[in-house]
Design an enzyme around this catalytic site. Structure first.
Site, PDB file in Angstrom:
ATOM      1  N   ALA A 307       0.855  -1.186   0.000  1.00 45.07           N
ATOM      2  CA  ALA A 307       0.000   0.000   0.000  1.00 45.07           C
ATOM      3  C   ALA A 307       0.884   1.226   0.000  1.00 45.07           C
ATOM      4  CB  ALA A 307      -0.900   0.002   1.234  1.00 45.07           C
ATOM      5  N   MET A 308       0.295   2.393  -0.277  1.00 43.86           N
ATOM      6  CA  MET A 308       1.053   3.650  -0.313  1.00 43.86           C
ATOM      7  C   MET A 308       0.217   4.767   0.294  1.00 43.86           C
ATOM      8  SD  MET A 308       3.751   5.319  -1.061  1.00 43.86           S
ATOM      9  CE  MET A 308       3.875   7.062  -0.675  1.00 43.86           C
ATOM     10  N   GLU A 343      -1.315   2.874   6.812  1.00 40.98           N
ATOM     11  CA  GLU A 343      -1.329   3.979   5.836  1.00 40.98           C
ATOM     12  C   GLU A 343      -1.965   5.244   6.424  1.00 40.98           C
ATOM     13  OE1 GLU A 343       0.646   3.425   3.453  1.00 40.98           O
ATOM     14  OE2 GLU A 343       0.667   1.302   3.992  1.00 40.98           O
ATOM     15  N   GLU A 365       8.485   5.226   8.846  1.00 43.77           N
ATOM     16  CA  GLU A 365       8.020   3.834   8.840  1.00 43.77           C
ATOM     17  C   GLU A 365       7.940   3.215  10.227  1.00 43.77           C
ATOM     18  OE1 GLU A 365       6.583   2.464   6.535  1.00 43.77           O
ATOM     19  OE2 GLU A 365       7.081   3.821   4.907  1.00 43.77           O
TER      20      GLU A 365
END
Length: 918
Positions: A307-308, A343, A365
């Site tokens: 995912a982004m 996300e 992250e």
């Protein structure tokens, strides 16, 4: 971003030698004059800063090309002869400096390109860009990429067989420059106003809500989007497609929508509800409102990553977003919830506050990964997410124990290296405190390592600490604790920066060796390192916040170890001591002088004295210690015998992950007798638990996931009662033409049994082609790759490469899956070698996909012949084909470790099995 490890000096040195030997990069301008490029560094100069992009994009989904225009308002900090920015694979057809209010005429600009650095220079003979504000206008065109990054084409097939095209973006880390010329570094934050032109059969979505649609000539429509808050280029997103959507408003008034291909919109509801819950949770938890009016979640049919987190428009694999209540398993639900949580956490960590440069990627992250667990635990307690946090820790520990590991904060400059930072170490070394202070202070800005530590330290010393919201677990306590072992609290203030720098600025993690004599506990720390000892790590020293319990007290005690050696005293003699309570710390523990024997004895007598996390960490640590010769293998195997009484998911799966690789190594060598002896032992060890499993969807999420794991293991190992149930279920399911309902938690087991015959395999493939459930497709695809039919495995690899029946996005995982199959590992290695060029082109050098394939296909080899073959192949590659990738170094290290392990331990293993299976 999901996928979701150490920088390597030699790559940088080679690159800098090759590219920047003096200022000799020669480029050709539009008039074909050969000129020296005016900038010789990979990072852009800091004297020009973008303020605002006005971007127009017009894709053609028939010719698969796009055109664009961008006006960039820039602030020039000091006079300069050229403006340097990024551009990759774009044909820039026009460049102008637009006139200001004082100077109305436009200035034509020449363009010079330095492809190696993905940069262009804008200049005009004899012209100087003076200090102040300017607007640059650029026009450009290019092909839609056929990779999975930049502005790339995608497609899907409808139920009626019609192929439909779409175009979407994936810019992290360095691919915005392939969609429009820009200052493509995270620190160059700017506002964006985006317009997208399209045909009436499509829609377009972007980071912000659409303000209006304007009709142009030839029936073309132009969607005009609201101006975006200040953000980095890698977060820009736009999608042109024919998707459908469903929407809801959050409690805080944010419009949340999920977009999917039309035929899968019925599977979007779970994601929508989860996104609403998560966004509301983060709004309150961070005490900072989500700053945009909307957030879209789009399921993209062709998507490489998990995912982004594009701001306002996060993108996902279909399997990461779509949930079919009939066909998705409990692990699918957990996975979807976690990926959405991750996300959406990025909307604050990464988007609102962004790392200055990719070397501090962990600031994005690490926190998104950490908050994923915090948020799911609070909003969805029934998913029992904490049971899986350990897996993340263990995975990061295994990467971090290689000498090719990297510090969490890492010097990286080359784009392939930047991509490689997206690995387990960056994702998972997470830290807990002071985040609200940090987010508020640095909103819409960029940060480096030290900013976080300042926020943490200030939280500990400031009077304004909101202690009700931040449960700091005594971390900042100013009072001395009552116990003698209170070094964690002795100082008046804890220097968070000093502690954390030892964790983020040096790679690896410590091995803590504990020796108990009476009431005296002696501690020693050194770097835990597999393989050859590295001379440069002998001086490594961490400040380690230790926790422990003893046989005398289950109250958690603390001790801050700052030196190489230290001693503390217990109030009474104890039978055993267990450090790293619930695996809260990032270190491995070795118990000397009979310490392990006492723990093994306790596990056998009553293992429930330890929490399930503590039991899992004992299994993990003792097998890791075998690999560095601190503990003999038979002692670790003796500890594992208690597993016959275990029933919790974490220790059981940890036991599997330590014991199964032993026979996986043997499957790739001619060691059938020992291999079968070990397999039989493991079936017998777990048999009591296997026999208690029902073929149903009953129980908690953890129980259901454990059931799937155990029954799959039992069937693959040909445990008779499991094989017969799975075979019967498959035949019934096949006779019903796949219409009979199978419990989702055992579907994979049933499919895997069915895929053992040609007839069953072909039937499953037909069901795969017709299925619209990403969960069901994933299970069938996995089962097909577990088949013992070699010709079918070869077919799978070839079809995945073509991308028609099997999507190319799944090729990396398919290749790894086939490589783990005893009938497929040679096929996978040969396929990787003959298709390497194609893989690198499609998935991008340095991407997590390439890294995973390199390590995943080779990490079960354990012979000198295979080491030489792997080394020869990767050593023969050119630099631009990946010869310097860190993952290759990791793969070679892993094979060397396997060789060492087998040489040392096979005789021990054989003797132990002879004794315990006779």
């Amino acid at each position: 971003m999901l996928f979701l490890a150490k920088y390597f000096h030699f790559t940088l040195v080679a690159l800098f030698c090759a590219l920047f030997a003096g200022n000799h990069a020669m480029t050709v301008n539009k008039n074909k004059t050969v000129l020296p490029f005016p900038w010789d560094k990979m990072r852009l100069p800091e004297i020009v800063k973008p303020q605002h992009y006005d971007l127009l994009i017009h894709p053609n989904l028939t010719s698969l090309t796009f055109t664009g225009e961008v006006q960039i308002q820039i602030e020039v900090k000091q006079d300069t002869r050229a403006i340097i920015l990024h551009s990759k694979n774009l044909q820039v057809s026009k460049a102008l400096l637009l006139g200001s209010r004082q100077h109305h005429h436009h200035q034509d600009l020449q363009i010079s390109e330095f492809e190696a650095n993905e940069q262009i220079a804008l200049f005009s003979e004899g012209f100087t860009f003076e200090k102040g504000s300017h607007v640059v206008h650029l026009e450009f065109y290019a092909n839609l990429s056929d990779s999975f990054h930049g502005f790339y084409k995608g497609q899907y097939t409808t139920n009626s067989g019609e192929v439909r095209m779409l175009a979407s973006t994936q810019f992290e880390p360095t691919h915005a420059r392939a969609a429009f010329p820009c200052f493509d570094e995270p620190a160059f934050k700017a506002n964006f106003t985006i317009r997208v032109r399209r045909e009436s059969r499509h829609i377009s979505i972007s980071n912000m809500p659409k303000l209006r649609t304007v009709e142009l000539a030839d029936g073309i429509l132009e969607d005009q989007f609201d101006t975006m808050v200040k953000m980095s280029t890698y977060l820009v997103a736009f999608i042109i497609c024919d998707f459908h959507s469903i929407s809801k408003k959050s409690q805080h008034g944010v419009e949340i929508s999920v977009y999917t291909v039309p035929e899968k919109i019925s599977q979007a509801e779970y994601a929508l509800d989860t996104a609403v819950t998560m966004l509301d949770f983060y709004d309150e938890y961070f005490d900072i409102p989500y700053p945009l009016p909307k957030h879209d979640l789009a399921a993209i049919p062709d998507f490489q990553s998990g995912a982004m987190e594009n701001w306002g428009l996060s993108t996902y694999r279909e399997s990461g977003l779509l949930f079919d209540p009939e066909k998705s398993s409990s692990s699918d639900k957990l996975g979807i919830t976690k990926v959405i949580a991750h996300e959406l956490a990025h909307q604050w960590f990464g988007n609102l506050v962004t790392m200055q440069w990719w070397n501090d990627l962990w600031l994005n992250e690490g926190f998104a990964k950490f908050m994923e667990y915090v948020s799911v635990n609070i909003t969805h307690p029934e998913l029992q997410v904490n049971d899986y946090f350990l897996e993340k820790c263990f995975t990061a520990l295994s990467v971090d124990s290689l000498s090719s590991s990297h510090p969490v904060s890492t010097p990286v400059e080359n784009p392939a290296e930047i991509s490689e930072m997206f690995d387990d170490v960056s994702y998972r070394k997470v830290f807990k405190y002071g985040i609200i202070n940090y987010l508020k202070k640095h909103s819409y800005q960029n940060t480096v390592n030290s900013h976080l530590w300042e926020s943490l330290t200030n939280i500990c010393t400031s009077d304004g600490l909101d202690s009700g919201r931040l449960k700091l677990d005594g971390f900042c306590s100013k009072h001395t604790a009552e116990t003698p072992a209170s070094k964690w609290f002795k100082e008046d203030s804890v220097d968070v920066g000093a502690i954390m720098d030892t964790w983020t600025l040096q790679e690896g993690f410590p091995l803590i060796t504990v020796e108990v004599k009476g009431q005296e506990v002696t501690l020693k720390q050194e770097r835990f390192l597999k393989g050859a000892e590295s001379s440069n790590s002998s001086s490594f020293l961490w400040q380690v916040p230790l926790t422990y319990i003893t046989s005398g007290s289950n109250a958690v005690q603390r001790f801050l170890l700052k030196t190489e050696r230290d001693v503390f005293y217990l109030p009474e003699k104890v039978e055993w001591i267990k450090f790293n309570v619930d695996l809260r710390g990032y270190y491995i523990v070795h118990y000397e002088s009979g310490g392990w024997d006492c723990l093994i004895k306790q596990l056998r007598m009553n293992h429930t004295v330890f929490s399930s996390n503590d039991r899992a960490s004992l299994i993990h640590d003792i097998f890791q210690l075998v690999s560095i010769e601190k503990v003999p293998l038979d002692k670790a195997l003796n500890l594992s015998l208690y597993l016959s009484k275990e029933s919790e998911i974490m220790p059981v799966t940890q036991g599997f992950s330590e014991l199964v690789p032993l026979y996986k190594l043997m499957e790739k060598r001619d060691m059938q007798e020992l291999e079968n002896q070990l397999k039989s032992h493991l079936v017998k060890l777990f048999q009591p638990l296997i026999d208690r499993q029902s073929w149903s969807d009953n129980g908690s999420v953890s129980e259901r996931m454990l059931r799937n794991y155990l029954l799959l293991f039992a069937c693959v190992r040909r445990y008779p009662s499991c094989v017969s149930t799975a075979t019967q279920l498959f035949h019934k399911w096949k006779e019903s033409d796949g219409k009979m309902w199978l419990p989702t938690d055992v579907s994979l087991v049933v499919y895997t049994e069915g895929a053992r015959t040609d007839d069953g395999w072909d039937f499953l493939l037909e069901k795969y082609k017709r299925s619209v459930s990403p969960s069901e497709k994933w299970m069938i695809k996995a089962a097909l790759s577990y088949s013992p039919l070699a010709h079918k495995l070869q077919w799978l690899l070839e079809r995945s490469s073509e991308g028609e029946i099997m999507k190319t996005q799944d090729l990396p995982s398919m290749l790894i899956s086939v490589s783990k199959n005893p009938k497929g590992f040679k096929l996978a290695w040969d396929f990787l070698k003959s298709n390497w060029g194609k893989l690198v082109k499609k998935f991008d050098l340095g991407s997590s996909a390439i890294s995973r394939v390199v390590v995943g296909v080779t990490d079960q080899y354990s012979t000198k012949e295979m080491l030489d073959e792997v080394e020869l192949f990767f050593g023969s590659l050119a630099q631009d084909q990946g010869s310097g990738l860190r993952s290759i170094q990791q793969a070679l290290e892993k094979i060397q470790q396997n060789i060492l392990w087998m040489d040392r331990n096979v005789p021990l293993l054989k003797a132990w099995l002879d004794h315990h299976t006779s």
